[in-house]
Each structure stands twice: as structure tokens, then as C-alpha cells.
Design an enzyme around this catalytic site. Structure first.
Site, PDB file in Angstrom:
ATOM      1  N   SER A 108      14.662  20.457 -15.933  1.00 15.20           N
ATOM      2  CA  SER A 108      13.471  21.265 -16.161  1.00 15.20           C
ATOM      3  C   SER A 108      13.866  22.536 -16.917  1.00 15.20           C
ATOM      4  O   SER A 108      14.948  23.075 -16.723  1.00 15.20           O
ATOM      5  CB  SER A 108      12.839  21.624 -14.817  1.00 15.20           C
ATOM      6  OG  SER A 108      12.030  22.770 -14.962  1.00 15.20           O
ATOM      7  N   LYS A 110      15.791  20.759 -10.811  1.00 16.86           N
ATOM      8  CA  LYS A 110      15.042  19.524 -11.070  1.00 16.86           C
ATOM      9  C   LYS A 110      15.713  18.603 -12.077  1.00 16.86           C
ATOM     10  O   LYS A 110      16.378  19.030 -13.012  1.00 16.86           O
ATOM     11  CB  LYS A 110      13.632  19.868 -11.579  1.00 16.86           C
ATOM     12  CG  LYS A 110      12.723  20.297 -10.458  1.00 16.86           C
ATOM     13  CD  LYS A 110      11.305  20.425 -10.951  1.00 16.86           C
ATOM     14  CE  LYS A 110      10.668  19.064 -11.174  1.00 16.86           C
ATOM     15  NZ  LYS A 110       9.466  19.155 -11.992  1.00 16.86           N
ATOM     16  N   GLU A 144       8.996   7.777 -17.127  1.00 20.58           N
ATOM     17  CA  GLU A 144       7.624   8.236 -17.371  1.00 20.58           C
ATOM     18  C   GLU A 144       7.153   7.796 -18.756  1.00 20.58           C
ATOM     19  O   GLU A 144       5.991   7.433 -18.947  1.00 20.58           O
ATOM     20  CB  GLU A 144       7.539   9.755 -17.220  1.00 20.58           C
ATOM     21  CG  GLU A 144       7.765  10.210 -15.778  1.00 20.58           C
ATOM     22  CD  GLU A 144       7.997  11.707 -15.668  1.00 20.58           C
ATOM     23  OE1 GLU A 144       7.286  12.481 -16.333  1.00 20.58           O
ATOM     24  OE2 GLU A 144       8.906  12.102 -14.920  1.00 20.58           O
ATOM     25  N   HIS A 195       0.838  -1.216   0.000  1.00 20.23           N
ATOM     26  CA  HIS A 195       0.000   0.000   0.000  1.00 20.23           C
ATOM     27  C   HIS A 195       0.870   1.263   0.000  1.00 20.23           C
ATOM     28  O   HIS A 195       0.442   2.305   0.467  1.00 20.23           O
ATOM     29  CB  HIS A 195      -0.935   0.028   1.214  1.00 20.23           C
ATOM     30  CG  HIS A 195      -1.754  -1.223   1.372  1.00 20.23           C
ATOM     31  ND1 HIS A 195      -3.038  -1.352   0.887  1.00 20.23           N
ATOM     32  CD2 HIS A 195      -1.449  -2.421   1.935  1.00 20.23           C
ATOM     33  CE1 HIS A 195      -3.495  -2.565   1.168  1.00 20.23           C
ATOM     34  NE2 HIS A 195      -2.547  -3.235   1.799  1.00 20.23           N
TER      35      HIS A 195
END
Ligand SMILES: *[C@@H]1O[C@H](CO)[C@@H](O)[C@H](O)[C@H]1NC(C)=O
Ligand SMILES: *[C@@H]1O[C@H](CO)[C@@H](O)[C@H](O)[C@H]1NC(C)=O
Length: 464
Positions: free
Chosen positions: A285, A291, A298, A164
Site C-alpha cells: 500500500s 499491507k 483482483e 455460503h
């Protein structure tokens, strides 16, 4: 054509200028994508004409002329010199048209004797698919081997295992790696089974009813490297289950890759900091200089949707077509080719990602918390003869007391506090609070103890 209406009588003029609709030609044509199968189509014709020669339908001289022409066409395609002409609707008509130009129509016109585009396309597809799947199996094998190597090398690193997405119990990082190696090995085995089922020959079934000159289908199958023939001519021309299975396999594999990527994306966040992707697989980024985005992972996660969409789409295309060949079946190619290419690239990218990322073993171990040993605390009492249902409750009591007392963990409870909760606690309870020992207790097959993980890795390796 006799049923051609004079243009003034047509209800809709539109694009119609002559006997045909030019958009229909485009809509109908498959050459832009089925030319991928040029080698399979040439190989099918090469062998089919050997069958014709055995029947005496073409002479030895004609056969060698045909084979000479086919060789030239193969070279043209592979060198990028094949010139497509108007009227080349698909790879089969393009190759046959070119063969006529090279060796003369008197001979090339005999090539298609007793063969239909229906058994021809089914044959080409099976040759093409079996080769693509075999290529994927090779890439997949290397990917799994990289994971196994990494897991063996980093066997000593501990991290939290999650259920979980909540910290559950300490495990080895290699145990996590071995989990995916196990998934991917099952994918590998499943892929080999699909290759086996794909590798049967439809050739010599004609349009649907069978071959009119009694061609030796077993001979054709053996020459083309098939394991046997499809036993019913109607099935042979209409069966696209191998396409569906290939796309199902691709979807399931991409599902596994997607979960693998999602885990790594989470582990790469600032909050976790377990792993760092190599620069080659991440992007800065455009706005925020601090970043580093896990773009590769992804994309792996995102492309799983596209592959599953191809499967779902094709299932709908064929779900209620009547028996044997229907033009709907041409819709098998684009989704299949796209799925196979996406999977191929995904395996290669995933291999690059896993072989170049860096792990931060200290961060992984720092993420382990004492409450993750609550089960071990329950097991401690079990070893003293207390039934597990009871020990589970007692351990829960310890967790609660530590929380109420605002302690940093259950290991901070005093002996008195333990005794107050249950008199059966003794001084050796403090030995429970050791992550390494917790992991090392799980020696049963499939567990996270070092010996058990190494055994998993050896077992996986032995499957190839
Ligand atoms: C569509 O293409 C097939 C070849 O795949 C060809 O036999 C047929 O004549 C074409 N139909 C139309 C309407 O253009
Ligand atoms: C092809 O066959 C026709 C009819 O049999 C014959 O007239 C012609 O000469 C042949 N062409 C060639 C190039 O052999």
C-alpha cells in the site's frame, strides 16, 4: 460523382471539403486492429492463388511471382518494416496494394479473381482464431499441470471447506485445488471442441452466391489445414458463431478464474491467513506499510467483467442484421482480439500466482473447528442403525447443548451429557472428533479422502 451535391446546397457543411468525410475514413478503417491477421491473410492468398492456377486463370510463372511477393510482404510485417499508406483500409487492401508494388499490378490484379473480401475476411478470421485458441489451449494445459503438481505435493494439508462462506466440513487443500483443476479441464475440453468447429473453410464462396469459375474448395480447405468446407456460401460469408463461441468460452473461463481468485483473496486476508502471495503478484500500500494487496487476483477477478462485456456487446451488434455480410460484422474484431489477449495474459498470471504462493498449513488446520464434525457425529449414530433424519436432529441437539454450556466444542460434552441427549451414544463417540479421520472417511469417487483426491488428480492428468 453524379449524386454529389454542390457544397452550398448541403444542409450541413461540417468536415466536408471534398467527396468524402475524413472522419468516415477513420470510422470505417480496420487496419489499426486487423493487421494482427497479416499472416493469415497472406496464407489465404497464397493458397487461393494455387486454386486459380489449377483453373488456368493464372499461369505457373504468375503464381510463383505472386508467392515470391507474398513472402516478401510476410517478412516486412514480421520485421515491423511494412509501411502503411493512405487508402489501406484493412489488412486485405494493404497486402494487395503492396503486392502490386512488388510484382506489378498486371499480375497482382489477378489475385482477387472470383474472391470477395467477404469470403477472404471470414477465412482470415478462422485461421487467426484457430491459431490463437490453440495457443490458449497450450497455456491452459500448463496451468492445470501446475495445479495438479501442487495438489499432489501438498496432499496432507487439511483446511475448512465452505458453503455460503461458512465453515462446513474439513477437506484437503488439494481437494480445493482439484476442484479448480476439474473446472479448467472442462474448459480445456470445451476449447478443443470450439477449435474443431472454427476450423472449416469459407474460402471460395465469393461475395455470397458462390464461386463463378468452379474453384476446388475442398483443395483450398485442405491446403489451409481446415477440416472441411462450410456447405453453404451464404452461411460461409455471414457466420460469426465461432467468434461468439470464442468470446463465450473466454467469458466462462474468466468466470472460473474470477471465483478462483476470489477464494484466494479471502484466504490471503489477515483473518484467514491460509496463503501468502509472492511479492511479484502483490503490491504494498502507498500509505499503510503493513499491507500487501492481492492486486494480481483482483485484476483477474475484475477483467472477467471486461471479457463478458465484449461478448454481450458483439451479440447486440449482430443480433438482427439481415442475412450474409453486413459491415456491422467488422465489430467482431476488437472485442474478440481483446478477449483473447486478456484470457492469454490471465492464464499466464494465474499460473504464476499459483506456482509461487506459499500456504500456511498450520493456519489452515487451526481454522478447523469441532462443530464442523457435527455431520460426522450424525453419521456415527447412523452406523449404529439410527435413521439419518433422526441423527441429524440429535447431532443438532449436541451442538446446542455445547453452546448453552459455553463449551469450546461438541467434543467437550461429557459422556453423561451425550447419554442424556440420546442413550445410544457410547464411549467410542469421542473417536468421531478427529479431522483427519473425518476426511479419510470420504473415500467415494470425488471425495476428499487422500486416495480419492489422488485418483482425481491422476484422472485429470490422463486427459492431456
Ligand atoms: C470502407 O472500407 C471498405 C473496406 O473495408 C471499403 O471497401 C469502402 O470503400 C470504405 N467505405 C468508405 C465509405 O470509406
Ligand atoms: C501491363 O499490361 C499492359 C496492358 O497489357 C501492358 O501495356 C504493360 O506493358 C504491362 N506492364 C508490365 C510491367 O508488364
Amino acid at each position: 460523382m453524379s449524386n454529389q451535391q454542390p457544397s452550398e446546397q448541403r444542409l450541413w457543411g461540417g468536415r466536408f471539403t471534398g467527396a468524402s468525410d475524413p472522419l468516415m475514413d477513420l470510422y470505417n478503417a480496420s487496419l489499426p486492429y486487423d493487421q494482427k491477421m497479416y499472416a493469415a491473410d497472406i496464407e489465404g492468398t497464397r493458397v487461393y492463388t494455387m486454386g486459380l492456377e489449377k483453373l488456368g486463370l493464372i499461369t505457373k510463372e504468375e503464381l510463383s511471382e505472386i508467392h515470391r511477393g507474398l513472402k516478401l510482404i510476410l517478412a516486412e510485417w514480421s520485421e515491423g518494416k511494412f509501411v502503411e499508406k493512405p487508402g489501406d483500409e484493412d489488412i486485405h487492401t494493404a497486402n494487395e496494394r503492396r503486392l502490386g508494388e512488388l510484382i506489378g499490378k498486371n499480375i497482382s490484379g489477378k489475385v482477387h479473381t472470383g474472391r470477395s473480401r467477404n469470403d477472404q475476411v471470414a477465412t482470415d478470421m478462422r485461421i487467426y482464431v484457430r491459431e490463437e485458441l490453440t495457443k490458449l489451449a497450450g497455456f491452459l494445459k500448463s496451468f492445470i499441470e501446475v495445479i495438479i503438481k501442487r495438489a499432489t505435493k501438498e496432499i496432507d494439508v487439511l483446511m475448512p471447506g465452505y458453503t455460503h462462506l461458512q465453515r462446513a466440513q474439513p477437506i484437503r487443500w488439494s481437494h480445493w485445488l482439484s476442484m479448480y483443476a476439474t473446472y479448467f479441464t472442462e474448459d480445456y475440453k470445451r476449447l478443443l471442441q470450439i477449435i474443431e468447429r472454427t476450423n472449416v473453410s469459407p474460402l471460395g464462396s465469393g461475395a455470397l452466391a458462390g464461386h463463378p469459375y468452379g474453384i476446388d474448395r475442398e483443395f483450398l480447405a485442405a491446403e489451409l489445414g481446415f477440416n472441411g468446407v462450410i456447405g453453404n456460401s451464404l452461411t460461409a460469408v455471414s457466420d460469426r458463431d465461432f467468434v461468439v463461441e470464442s468470446m463465450f468460452w473466454s467469458s466462462l473461463f474468466m468466470n472460473h478464474i474470477s471465483r478462483f481468485s476470489e477464494d484466494l483473496i479471502i484466504y490471503s486476508t489477515g483473518e484467514f491467513g491460509f496463503i501468502k502471495l509472492a511479492d511479484a503478484y502483490s503490491t504494498g500500500s502507498s500509505l499503510m506499510p503493513q499491507k500487501k494487496n492481492p492486486d494480481s487476483l483482483e485484476l483477474l477477478r475484475g477483467k472477467s467483467g471486461r471479457v463478458f462485456g465484449s461478448l454481450a456487446g458483439f451479440m447486440m451488434s449482430i443480433k438482427s442484421i439481415p442475412s450474409t455480410y453486413n459491415k456491422d460484422m467488422q465489430e467482431d474484431k476488437e472485442p474478440l482480439f481483446d478477449s483473447l489477449l486478456t484470457v492469454e495474459h490471465s492464464i499466464l498470471i494465474a499460473t504464476g500466482v499459483i506456482s509461487t504462493l506459499n500456504i500456511d498449513a498450520e493456519k489452515m488446520e487451526a481454522a478447523l473447528t469441532m462443530d464442523m464434525l457435527a455431520t460426522d457425529l450424525a453419521d456415527y449414530l447412523v452406523r449404529k442403525g439410527v435413521p439419518f433424519r433422526e441423527t441429524h436432529h440429535i447431532s443438532g441437539e449436541c451442538v446446542r447443548t455445547a453452546e448453552v454450556e459455553k463449551l469450546s466444542g461438541i467434543d467437550q460434552l461429557t459422556m453423561e451429557q451425550f447419554k442424556k441427549i440420546d442413550a445410544r451414544f457410547e464411549q467410542d463417540v469421542f473417536e468421531t472428533f478427529n479431522f483427519e479421520q473425518s476426511v479419510e472417511r470420504r473415500t467415494a469417487t470425488g471425495g476428499t479422502a487422500k486416495s480419492a483426491v489422488l485418483k482425481q488428480l491422476t484422472n485429470l492428468q490422463s486427459q492431456f
